[in-house]
Write an enzyme that holds these catalytic residues in place. Structure first.
Site, mmCIF file in Angstrom:
data_model
loop_
_atom_site.group_PDB
_atom_site.id
_atom_site.type_symbol
_atom_site.label_atom_id
_atom_site.label_comp_id
_atom_site.label_asym_id
_atom_site.label_seq_id
_atom_site.Cartn_x
_atom_site.Cartn_y
_atom_site.Cartn_z
ATOM 1 N N ASP A 151 1.002 -1.143 0.107
ATOM 2 C CA ASP A 151 -0.092 0.071 0.167
ATOM 3 C C ASP A 151 0.851 1.298 -0.114
ATOM 4 O OD1 ASP A 151 -2.202 1.702 0.598
ATOM 5 O OD2 ASP A 151 -3.331 -0.005 0.908
ATOM 6 N N ASN A 152 0.556 2.272 -0.711
ATOM 7 C CA ASN A 152 1.286 3.586 -0.681
ATOM 8 C C ASN A 152 0.726 4.348 0.380
ATOM 9 O OD1 ASN A 152 -0.850 4.662 -1.903
ATOM 10 N ND2 ASN A 152 0.398 5.231 -3.955
ATOM 11 N N PHE A 163 -6.420 -4.463 -5.625
ATOM 12 C CA PHE A 163 -7.414 -3.618 -5.017
ATOM 13 C C PHE A 163 -7.145 -2.016 -5.646
ATOM 14 C CE2 PHE A 163 -8.263 -6.567 -1.724
ATOM 15 C CZ PHE A 163 -9.488 -6.844 -1.814
ATOM 16 N N ASN A 175 -2.731 5.540 -12.690
ATOM 17 C CA ASN A 175 -2.257 4.842 -11.422
ATOM 18 C C ASN A 175 -3.416 3.739 -11.691
ATOM 19 O OD1 ASN A 175 -1.992 4.199 -8.743
ATOM 20 N ND2 ASN A 175 -4.102 4.877 -8.245
ATOM 21 N N SER A 232 -16.159 -3.569 -11.259
ATOM 22 C CA SER A 232 -17.268 -2.837 -10.649
ATOM 23 C C SER A 232 -18.503 -2.994 -11.691
ATOM 24 C CB SER A 232 -16.914 -1.281 -10.474
ATOM 25 O OG SER A 232 -18.070 -0.763 -10.325
ATOM 26 N N TYR A 251 -13.069 6.833 -14.468
ATOM 27 C CA TYR A 251 -12.931 5.758 -13.450
ATOM 28 C C TYR A 251 -13.532 4.480 -13.901
ATOM 29 C CZ TYR A 251 -14.497 2.542 -9.448
ATOM 30 O OH TYR A 251 -14.783 1.556 -8.883
ATOM 31 N N LYS A 310 -12.124 0.449 -15.336
ATOM 32 C CA LYS A 310 -12.339 -0.777 -14.856
ATOM 33 C C LYS A 310 -12.675 -1.644 -16.289
ATOM 34 C CE LYS A 310 -12.357 -0.434 -10.802
ATOM 35 N NZ LYS A 310 -11.132 -0.774 -9.935
ATOM 36 N N PHE A 365 -21.087 -4.814 -6.515
ATOM 37 C CA PHE A 365 -22.009 -3.853 -6.698
ATOM 38 C C PHE A 365 -21.780 -2.951 -5.732
ATOM 39 C CE2 PHE A 365 -24.823 -5.157 -10.114
ATOM 40 C CZ PHE A 365 -24.281 -6.013 -10.629
ATOM 41 N N ASN A 366 -22.567 -2.408 -4.789
ATOM 42 C CA ASN A 366 -22.212 -1.227 -3.822
ATOM 43 C C ASN A 366 -21.756 -1.796 -2.343
ATOM 44 O OD1 ASN A 366 -23.955 -0.350 -6.115
ATOM 45 N ND2 ASN A 366 -23.777 1.759 -4.926
ATOM 46 N N ARG A 409 -28.625 13.157 -9.769
ATOM 47 C CA ARG A 409 -26.900 13.503 -9.928
ATOM 48 C C ARG A 409 -26.804 12.865 -11.512
ATOM 49 N NH1 ARG A 409 -23.033 10.380 -5.935
ATOM 50 N NH2 ARG A 409 -23.988 8.671 -6.798
ATOM 51 N N GLY A 437 -24.913 11.207 -14.474
ATOM 52 C CA GLY A 437 -24.418 9.779 -14.589
ATOM 53 C C GLY A 437 -24.880 8.637 -13.607
HETATM 54 C C1 WQD Z 1 -25.712 5.217 -4.520
HETATM 55 C C2 WQD Z 1 -27.144 6.082 -4.924
HETATM 56 C C3 WQD Z 1 -27.005 8.097 -5.573
HETATM 57 C C4 WQD Z 1 -25.026 10.141 -2.287
HETATM 58 C C5 WQD Z 1 -20.668 4.254 -7.206
HETATM 59 C C6 WQD Z 1 -19.597 4.101 -8.302
HETATM 60 C C7 WQD Z 1 -19.242 2.754 -8.454
HETATM 61 C C8 WQD Z 1 -18.701 2.087 -7.197
HETATM 62 C C9 WQD Z 1 -19.525 2.377 -6.036
HETATM 63 C C10 WQD Z 1 -16.701 2.825 -6.171
HETATM 64 C C11 WQD Z 1 -27.124 6.851 -5.954
HETATM 65 C C12 WQD Z 1 -27.401 8.048 -4.077
HETATM 66 C C13 WQD Z 1 -25.573 9.077 -3.109
HETATM 67 C C14 WQD Z 1 -25.730 11.146 -1.860
HETATM 68 C C15 WQD Z 1 -27.796 10.115 -2.759
HETATM 69 N N1 WQD Z 1 -17.324 2.613 -7.022
HETATM 70 N N2 WQD Z 1 -26.941 9.196 -3.481
HETATM 71 N N3 WQD Z 1 -27.214 11.184 -2.096
HETATM 72 O O1 WQD Z 1 -23.206 5.689 -7.735
HETATM 73 O O2 WQD Z 1 -24.177 3.591 -7.132
HETATM 74 O O3 WQD Z 1 -21.624 3.692 -7.355
HETATM 75 O O4 WQD Z 1 -19.953 3.822 -5.980
HETATM 76 O O5 WQD Z 1 -15.569 2.744 -5.982
HETATM 77 O O6 WQD Z 1 -18.288 2.522 -9.721
HETATM 78 O O7 WQD Z 1 -20.236 4.625 -9.522
HETATM 79 O O8 WQD Z 1 -23.026 4.713 -5.288
HETATM 80 O O9 WQD Z 1 -23.117 5.384 -3.013
HETATM 81 O O10 WQD Z 1 -22.602 7.235 -4.885
HETATM 82 O O11 WQD Z 1 -24.853 6.199 -4.962
HETATM 83 O O12 WQD Z 1 -28.886 10.374 -2.967
HETATM 84 O O13 WQD Z 1 -25.296 12.146 -1.205
HETATM 85 O O14 WQD Z 1 -27.361 6.811 -3.631
HETATM 86 O O15 WQD Z 1 -27.941 9.015 -6.449
HETATM 87 O O16 WQD Z 1 -28.827 6.428 -6.558
HETATM 88 P P1 WQD Z 1 -23.139 4.384 -6.804
HETATM 89 P P2 WQD Z 1 -23.333 5.878 -4.581
#
Ligand code: WQD
Length: 335
Positions: A31-32, A81, A100, A125, A150, A154, A179-180, A295, A297
């Site tokens: 890790d850096n 990672f 990077n 991702s 970003y 991937k 996923f998330n 938002r 994207g």
């Molecule tokens: C989730 C939902 C927002 C913040 C991103 C990257 C993905 C991965 C994970 C990371 C969305 C909503 C968010 C806020 C909100 N990469 N939201 N208010 O966009 O699904 O995925 O993170 O390393 O590649 O794209 O995750 O947590 O940003 O958002 O309403 O203040 O929460 O609109 O619907 P996302 P997120």
């Protein structure tokens, strides 16, 4: 197995280090510390009673990586990672993201080839699926052109790994499409450490509940979903960490060259509003929020079909959204 974890002090990396120990493996961290803290290593030791060897340096540095592989003679696998991960920042500063995220992978692959190390698990991702045509997403759902650097890193990284296996190289590789990830370790000694204002939902929720942010903005409630807010597949980070161990053990049984991709999720779509409601309910704490515009994207809905990883690796997610929300809050309160 002796496993090199590049980015092992980060959010998913630190949880994976703990799970590698739990499964009887030997993690070695590179890790850096550009986006992680040195004290996370102490916390890993507190949790596991074991202290991983740590090499502080940059995965893009070939000499440094050669040194790591020389010193640690018998590395049997790599989990990579290492990456910058802020979507918005990648739009503003694409060069460091490509440099990077891509160079670190290329360097590691080259060094692995020098040392005849075959197994590599890569952090991909669900972003590679872009705006899904249908949900749940299977691994054969089409990948879409990335809308930010970003996401493009991937896609490119997956292609590099696939091309390398296709070339007949002595490599066995699996990109995992996360996923998330949410939640924190049950000890609440490690968890997510966002730098600056969080862009991801859960750290924003916990920081708002802790009074560090005035209010959370929900980005749109006019989507074509049951409650109008976006749907995501939120997976507990400890479940995600365990998926890496299952993947390495599966990969180790394959014959080089090998390439395959797997989704890592729960298989359930949960709305942003449901997640906030769950957080409030299980922790008995209020989160001040307002509804704001969409938002740019954001995809409307995105959740995984997890049959492939469930059947192939005998892995499935076990922890609930409620557990994740409790863990995230307990972790936040330690900060
Ligand atoms: C989730 C939902 C927002 C913040 C991103 C990257 C993905 C991965 C994970 C990371 C969305 C909503 C968010 C806020 C909100 N990469 N939201 N208010 O966009 O699904 O995925 O993170 O390393 O590649 O794209 O995750 O947590 O940003 O958002 O309403 O203040 O929460 O609109 O619907 P996302 P997120």
């Amino acid at each position: 197995m002796k496993i090199l974890i590049n980015g092992g002090a980060g959010y998913i990396g630190s949880h994976t280090t703990v799970e590698l120990y739990n499964a009887g493996h030997t993690p070695i961290i590179v890790d850096n510390f550009s986006n992680s803290e040195r004290w996370i290593i102490d916390r890993i030791e507190q949790i596991t009673d074991k202290r991983p060897a740590v090499y502080e340096g940059d995965c893009t540095d070939t000499n440094f990586m050669n040194e790591v592989f020389t010193k640690e003679k018998d590395i049997e696998g790599v989990i990579h990672f290492t990456a910058f991960k802020a979507v918005g920042e990648s739009v503003e500063k694409p060069i460091p993201y490509y440099k990077n995220n891509i160079n670190s992978l290329l360097t590691v692959l080259e060094v692995m080839q020098n040392y005849n190390v075959q197994n590599i698990v890569f952090s991909s991702s669900a972003t590679v699926y872009g705006e899904p045509d249908t949900n749940p997403l299977t691994e054969i759902s089409p990948r879409k052109e990335a809308i930010n650097p970003y996401g493009n890193t991937k896609l490119i990284a997956e292609d590099i790994l696939k091309d390398l296996a296709t070339s007949g190289a002595n490599i066995k590789t699996i990109p995992l499409r996360y996923f998330n990830p949410i939640g924190a370790h049950e000890s609440h000694l490690i968890g997510e450490l966002p730098s600056g204002v969080p862009s991801n939902l859960v750290p924003y929720i916990t920081q708002t509940a802790a009074g560090l942010r005035d209010e959370l903005t929900i980005f749109g409630d006019d989507y074509n979903t049951p409650d109008g807010t976006c749907l995501r597949d939120f997976i507990h980070v400890v479940d995600l960490a365990k998926a890496h161990i299952a993947t390495l053990e599966y990969l180790d049984k394959q014959t080089a060259p090998f390439f395959d991709v797997f989704n890592v999720g729960t298989g359930n779509g949960t709305s942003v509003m449901e997640l906030i409601n769950t957080f409030e309910k299980v922790n008995n704490v209020k989160v001040k929020y307002v509804i704001g515009p969409r938002r740019t994207g954001d995809v409307e809905s995105c959740w995984a079909d997890t049959k492939k990883i469930n059947d192939t690796m005998n892995w499935k997610s076990e922890k609930s959204i409620s557990e994740a929300m409790k863990d995230s809050w307990k972790w936040q309160k330690t900060l």
